[in-house]
Scaffold this active site. Structure first.
Site, short mmCIF file in Angstrom:
data_model
loop_
_atom_site.label_atom_id
_atom_site.label_comp_id
_atom_site.label_asym_id
_atom_site.label_seq_id
_atom_site.Cartn_x
_atom_site.Cartn_y
_atom_site.Cartn_z
N ASP A 35 0.84 -1.21 0.00
CA ASP A 35 0.00 0.00 0.00
C ASP A 35 0.87 1.25 0.00
O ASP A 35 0.59 2.22 -0.68
CB ASP A 35 -0.89 0.03 1.23
CG ASP A 35 -2.11 -0.86 1.04
OD1 ASP A 35 -2.15 -1.55 -0.01
OD2 ASP A 35 -2.99 -0.88 1.92
N SER A 84 -35.28 9.55 -10.98
CA SER A 84 -34.62 10.84 -10.75
C SER A 84 -35.70 11.90 -10.51
O SER A 84 -36.87 11.58 -10.45
CB SER A 84 -33.70 11.20 -11.90
OG SER A 84 -34.27 10.82 -13.11
N GLU A 117 -36.66 19.52 1.71
CA GLU A 117 -35.42 18.89 2.15
C GLU A 117 -34.25 19.36 1.29
O GLU A 117 -34.40 19.49 0.08
CB GLU A 117 -35.54 17.36 1.99
CG GLU A 117 -36.75 16.79 2.66
CD GLU A 117 -37.10 15.38 2.17
OE1 GLU A 117 -36.25 14.73 1.53
OE2 GLU A 117 -38.24 14.95 2.42
N LYS A 119 -31.24 19.24 -1.12
CA LYS A 119 -30.86 18.23 -2.11
C LYS A 119 -29.35 18.04 -2.00
O LYS A 119 -28.57 18.89 -2.42
CB LYS A 119 -31.24 18.67 -3.52
CG LYS A 119 -30.93 17.61 -4.55
CD LYS A 119 -31.59 17.92 -5.87
CE LYS A 119 -31.40 16.79 -6.86
NZ LYS A 119 -30.00 16.61 -7.27
N ARG A 140 -27.39 3.04 -6.91
CA ARG A 140 -28.53 3.31 -7.77
C ARG A 140 -28.41 2.57 -9.10
O ARG A 140 -29.41 2.11 -9.65
CB ARG A 140 -28.62 4.82 -8.04
CG ARG A 140 -29.76 5.19 -8.94
CD ARG A 140 -29.88 6.69 -9.09
NE ARG A 140 -31.05 7.03 -9.86
CZ ARG A 140 -31.09 7.07 -11.18
NH1 ARG A 140 -30.02 6.81 -11.87
NH2 ARG A 140 -32.21 7.38 -11.81
N LYS A 285 -41.46 17.67 -1.70
CA LYS A 285 -42.23 16.43 -1.92
C LYS A 285 -43.62 16.60 -1.33
O LYS A 285 -43.74 17.12 -0.21
CB LYS A 285 -41.56 15.26 -1.19
CG LYS A 285 -40.13 15.04 -1.58
CD LYS A 285 -39.47 13.95 -0.74
CE LYS A 285 -38.01 13.81 -1.15
NZ LYS A 285 -37.25 12.94 -0.26
N CYS A 403 -27.57 23.57 -43.56
CA CYS A 403 -27.08 22.72 -42.47
C CYS A 403 -25.57 22.52 -42.68
O CYS A 403 -25.04 22.75 -43.77
CB CYS A 403 -27.81 21.40 -42.52
SG CYS A 403 -27.20 20.18 -41.35
N CYS A 432 -27.93 12.98 -43.33
CA CYS A 432 -27.06 14.05 -42.85
C CYS A 432 -26.11 13.45 -41.82
O CYS A 432 -26.55 12.90 -40.81
CB CYS A 432 -27.90 15.17 -42.23
SG CYS A 432 -26.93 16.32 -41.22
#
Ligand code: IVH
Length: 677
Positions: A35, A84, A117, A119, A140, A285, A403, A432
């Site tokens: 280490d 989310s 609350e 964030k 998550r 909320k 374009c 394109c």
């Protein structure tokens, strides 16, 4: 050899060594140095960089630190998706939020109790307790599936491993945000850009001993599944879990109207810099959990919560050039290249000018001194021009009428307003090159194919090397051509291969969303998938004769209107588009569409509404039918099973047609009885 060159070579060697040890340490859990040796090596690299700042610009240390050994964590499906939040950036956004809630719930009073609350800007995680014992801890992930990071979460001593109370629900899922305190971050900083990155890196360490070296903290903010459910309010839930030993943010509160929302917002914003953790806004909320259930979710976020971000940061700079960018729908967006300027901690060198009309209205020119603003993760924008600082010789900006691919651009006429659109669009589609590249970025994105390791930057890189020209090329990448590129090694190539292989198996609704048909978002893609059920039936759209017939039938579907039908027609009238979709269908394993909720009072029933209801809104009525296994139609036809007639102004012709076709008719009162409302 120059001195700089010598330093670069030394630096290159050390980075390579570090990468090698990272691999054996993080990936194979088999370090070949101690280490201390590893830490020394890291320190040497950092010292070299701080003495020779130009080294950082070489970009060699990409993927160096915290390279996620995520493949080794067990993947576990969340009991309930981790969604989310949608955002509001000012009080109007909050007013809209309350308005939408009232519309959905069919109520008028804008006073509604909300839990407010902070964030926390950290990394979300979820903790599962079975009979009071912490048994799982997940990251998550993509919101549907997380990674088992229990051992790392256990290093946070403030997380209870056992809840000592006889009344704990047998299944309790607590969700929260993991973070590093600002002061702690400055002590350990190392190679991390900010506390959030450091927290993420630490949580993903394969060796929990590493995690334990970094002082992680957390705040619990919500729940996933609770059985039996015993809470009526979010605020009550927070109080109770605080008693159970969870750490709850002390600045949580309840408010009941716009005025209180704003007051609370300003109060917490003024405290922001003095807090020991990063927050980027407040989450509001709906406090009543029954109302939360009624409101439910859209594809990605709950209707009952919103993040009200802190005010945008502003700065003054100069426009060096105006360039155009082409989006995946062909929209031409002008972008100001500005002198790099620090806006609230982030260096900004590009700011959007939105569209041609906006440039005209504000008379924005190259060379102008402008004010720009940046709010949250949205693209910075030019908000005003300081004309007093304008050069006498400056000339009006002429918006290009072609374009980047050379094709003509058009402004469409909006069907309902009959006015010309503000946005100019390329008249081509996949033909394109600029659109095609953006479509590829959409295809690999999280909501579409969700290919880990194939983000926007990599698409740019692979496109430049002609490795990917169209979607099906993703599955035929020549990996030999990647091997020698900077930032790619055997491991990342293997991970990419696996991620691409995994994405071959895809749900029909995701597939429809992925191919990037204009006006077909995630919700519409679901409705279409439910209609077509298989990719084979979807391919009927390739043939003109079938197409017209099918498209006519689509008008029956609630949520699909003329705009979507026309867009599908345009998309599938184009041979190149058909060819691209056909190739994908051949290469992929597209799963037939199945409605998850295969039970309920309206299973396989087609239902339609006419007139307004007193107790609930049309949107809630629709969501109730879907939760109960039914489908909502937009027109009366033979396929219709039930016509529900609301008390307020029902359409007579709809009722007459239903009678003619022998469709069952239910009045508002009966409908409530069926649903126990
Ligand atoms: S509630 C259904 N409350 O913000 C979504 N989220 O953009 C429920 N976050 O992934 C989220 N503080 O990681 C909620 N007090 C708070 C939060 C919070 C931070 C994070 C969370 C979530 C993200 C949403």
């Amino acid at each position: 050899m120059t001195k700089d060159q010598e330093i670069i070579n030394l630096y290159r060697r050390k980075i390579q060594l570090l990468k090698k040890h990272n691999k054996s340490y993080f990936h194979y859990d088999n370090p070949s140095i101690t280490d201390k040796q590893y830490d020394d090596l890291k320190r040497e690299v950092i010292e070299l960089e701080s003495k020779n700042v130009f080294l950082v610009n070489l970009g060699l240390r990409k993927n160096l630190v915290g390279s996620p050994p995520s493949k080794k964590f067990e993947k576990i499906k969340h009991l309930k998706p981790m969604l989310s939040l949608s955002n509001a950036f000012d009080i109007n956004g909050m007013d809209d939020f309350l308005g939408k809630i009232n519309n959905f719930l069919n109520r008028k009073d804008k006073n509604i109790e909300l839990s407010s609350e902070p964030k926390i800007d950290g990394i979300s995680a979820t903790l599962i307790y079975e009979n009071g014992i912490l048994t799982k801890g997940l990251s998550r992930g993509d919101g549907i599936t997380g990674e088992n990071i229990l051992e790392n979460l256990k290093t946070i001593i403030e997380i209870p491993q056992k809840i000592k109370d006889v009344n704990v629900p047998s299944l309790l899922e607590i969700r929260g945000e993991i973070f590093i305190g600002k002061k702690d971050f400055y002590k350990i900083k190392g190679n991390f850009a900010n506390p959030r990155n450091a927290a993420g890196g630490s949580l993903r360490q394969k060796n929990s001993k590493e995690t334990s070296k970094i002082p992680l903290k957390y705040f619990a903010y919500g729940f996933g599944v609770i059985r039996p459910m015993k809470f009526l309010k979010q605020s009550e839930f927070l109080e109770k879990i605080k008693k159970w030993g969870f750490s709850i943010n002390p600045l949580c509160n309840t408010v009941k109207n716009l005025e209180e929302i704003e007051k609370q917002h300003s109060k917490i914003e003024s405290m922001r810099s003095s807090l020991d953790y990063d927050i980027d806004g407040l989450v509001y909320k709906v406090n009543d959990i029954k109302l939360q259930d009624r409101l439910g979710n859209t594809s990605n976020s709950p209707r009952w919560a919103i993040a009200y971000k802190f005010s945008a940061e502003k700065a003054v700079t100069k426009i060096q050039d105006i360039v155009i960018q082409v989006g995946r729908t062909g929209a031409i967006t002008p972008v100001a290249k500005v002198e790099p300027v620090n806006v609230g901690g982030v260096v900004v060198s590009n700011a959007t000018l939105h569209n041609e009309d906006e440039i005209k209205r504000k008379d924005i020119r190259i060379g102008d001194t402008v004010q720009i603003q940046r709010a949250g993760d949205v693209i910075p924008q030019v908000i005003s021009v300081d004309k007093s600082k304008r050069d006498k010789n400056s000339i009006k900006y002429v918006f290009p009428n072609k374009c980047l691919c050379g094709s003509i651009t058009k402004k469409e006429i909006n069907k309902s307003t009959k006015k010309e659109d503000a946005v100019r669009r390329c008249s081509k589609d996949y033909e394109c090159d600029f659109i095609a590249k953006e479509k590829l970025k959409h295809i690999v994105s999280k909501e579409a194919f969700n290919i880990d390791g194939l983000g926007k930057k990599v698409i740019d890189q692979f496109w430049g090397l002609k490795l990917i020209k169209q979607p099906s090329d993703i599955f035929k990448i020549d990996y030999n051509k990647i091997r020698d590129l900077d930032g790619w090694g055997e491991l990342s190539i293997n991970n990419l291969k696996k991620a691409i292989e995994k994405s071959r198996s895809i749900d029909l609704n995701r597939f429809i969303y992925s191919i990037g048909i204009r006006h077909i978002g995630q919700e519409n893609a679901k409705i279409l998938a439910d209609f077509f059920t298989t990719s084979k039936k979807l391919s009927d759209l390739f043939y003109e004769k079938n197409r017209n017939k099918i498209l006519k039938n689509l008008i029956d579907l609630d949520g699909i209107g003329e705009t979507q039908i026309e867009s599908l027609n345009i998309f599938f009238s184009n041979k190149k588009n058909i060819n691209i979709v056909e190739k994908l269908i051949k290469i992929l394993k597209i799963k037939d569409f199945k409605i998850e909720n295969k039970k309920g009072k309206f299973l396989n029933k087609n239902i339609m509404f006419t007139g307004g209801f007193e107790k609930i809104s049309r949107s809630e009525a629709k969501s109730l039918v879907e939760i109960n296994g039914g489908k909502v139609l937009g027109t009366v036809s033979k396929k219709l099973n039930i016509l529900v007639v609301g008390n307020s102004k029902p359409t007579k012709t709809k009722i007459d047609n239903a009678i003619k076709l022998n469709v069952k008719i239910i009045k508002e009162g009966e409908w409530y009885k069926i649903l126990d409302l």
